[in-house]
Design a protein around this motif. Structure first.
Motif: not given
Length: 445
Positions: A43-44, A123-127, A134-136, A269-274
């Motif tokens: 995820a980005i 932004d690390r609030s979700t991931f 990690q690798w930019d 919201n990728v969690f909801l969509l998944q």
């Protein structure tokens, strides 16, 4: 046809088949989620350039606390066309005057900017961490994110080739395989085992070695001829089927994987969509089964793949603010993609002859895996246009559904056992069409 006659005596759909399906579902359930994990592991998250006055603890120009974090961000990061902080550039020097312009840039020269030479803040609030952080893999390196997914999918392609070859060891104990490889006694033993599990007690008197030899006579004779990969392309009708199946699988897997591993681009919201996709895909596949039995394999593929393409094309024209509708369409497209892929798999199994089915399905599967591997690379085109990859996914999906109509219909048709069955079936259809044309010309009304 011959082996199907034996299956009548052991039970077409009983406890044995149900146990096999349950085991296969468990195996598939452990493999497929790895592809969908790309929605989370790759995820980005939101990001911006690292700037000293905001992110360097040893440098502070705001000890008095007069300026807020928003003020410091305003003088450090330019705004994009949507008036949001740029993700890939920063001001060379803090632009203090911007605090007093109230958003007006008309009387001030455009300040100098530079790339994020010191890295990014995520932004690390979700991931908390992804391969991107990690690798930019953002901004100028964003294309490498698609390359990383491509390498992952290439691993699946390699596994498909190697695993398909190795699976002959584990699948070789099927009754049909034992019989056609001159091991009828072992094949009979397997058939009786299946009959016992299915509760077909009366089959022991019917299933004898003589019955097996007589029933499987044609297949035994056909099995004396060794078939290779080249046999798929030596006869015209089988060659046409295999080429069309490869093309349909290749074209269909590109939008299917493109949709399923890029949910983040479609919803906030990728969690909801998944979760929604997981819930809706089950009834969608049930609907696909009924559709195949009612309308046939070709029409089902055409309708489902076209609906998936239309849903993808519709999403790209919806503004980001309409998140509810975008989520609904993305869920619908994902569920339909799963059902269309199932119908494609079923159709391919029914179109190729038994004697060379494993080889044919292996070739078709490789074509599909190649399409799946190439699918992430289309996202590199977002550097030129955010909608271009999705337009390609949608168009390819519709095109693949139309190409599927060129394949023969297999609904309520016997499975071909030999290559000759495929050739004869095409000749019979040509003969029937010729007779219909003759009747049409002769009959006045």
């Amino acid at each position: 046809m011959a082996f199907q006659d034996l299956l009548i005596h052991v039970g077409n759909l009983g406890r044995f088949q149900i146990l096999q399906m349950a085991f296969l579902l468990i195996c598939i359930g452990m493999v497929l989620p790895h592809s969908l994990l790309e929605n989370f592991t790759a995820a980005i998250p939101g990001h911006r350039c690292w700037v000293p006055i905001l992110d360097n603890d040893t440098v502070s120009v705001n000890d008095s606390g007069i300026l807020s974090q928003d003020d410091l961000l305003r003088i450090s990061i330019p705004l994009d066309s949507n008036l949001r902080p740029e993700k890939c550039r920063r001001f060379v020097q803090p632009q203090w005057h911007l605090l007093y312009l109230n958003g007006s840039f008309s009387s001030v020269a455009e300040p100098d900017t530079e790339p994020c030479v010191d890295g990014w803040v995520y932004d690390r609030s979700t991931f908390l961490s992804t391969t991107v952080t990690q690798w930019d893999l953002v901004c100028g390196s964003q294309a490498l994110n698609s390359v990383a997914k491509f390498i992952f999918m290439m691993g699946l392609l390699t596994g498909h080739i190697i695993g398909g070859r190795l699976s002959d060891r584990w699948l070789s104990e099927s009754a049909r395989w034992l019989i056609v490889t001159n091991k009828p006694q072992k094949g009979l033993k397997e058939l009786r085992k299946v009959a016992h599990i299915n509760g077909m007690k009366s089959s022991e008197d019917v299933l004898t070695i003589e019955v097996v030899r007589i029933t499987m006579k044609e297949e035994l004779e056909a099995a004396q001829t060794k078939h290779s990969l080249l046999n798929l392309f030596r006869t015209p009708n089988l060659r046409k089927r295999v080429c069309l199946l490869c093309f349909v699988r290749f074209v269909s897997l590109i939008p299917v994987l493109g949709l399923l591993i890029h949910f983040q681009y479609l919803s906030s919201n990728v969690f909801l969509l998944q979760c929604l996709y997981g819930v809706v895909s089950i009834p969608a596949n049930v609907l696909g089964k009924f559709s195949m039995n009612y309308m046939g394999r070709r029409i089902t593929q055409m309708i489902f793949m076209s609906l998936m393409g239309i849903s993808i094309l519709t999403i790209i024209f919806l503004p980001q603010e309409m998140q509810t509708l975008r989520t609904i369409l993305a869920t619908f497209g994902g569920a339909i993609s799963s059902a269309s892929l199932t119908s494609t798999l079923v159709h391919a199994n029914e179109l190729v002859p038994t004697v060379i089915r494993a080889t044919a399905l292996g070739v078709v599967g490789i074509a599909g895996s190649a399409g799946a591997a190439l699918s992430p690379l289309f996202m590199i085109l977002t550097m030129y246009s955010a909608n271009l990859p999705w337009i390609i996914y949608g168009v390819l999906s519709i095109f693949g559904g139309l190409v599927a109509l060129l394949l023969p219909e297999t609904k309520n048709q016997p499975l071909p056992d030999s290559i000759q069955d495929v050739e004869n079936d095409s000749r019979r259809k040509s003969s029937r069409e010729a007779k219909k044309d003759t009747v049409t010309k002769v009959t006045p009304f």
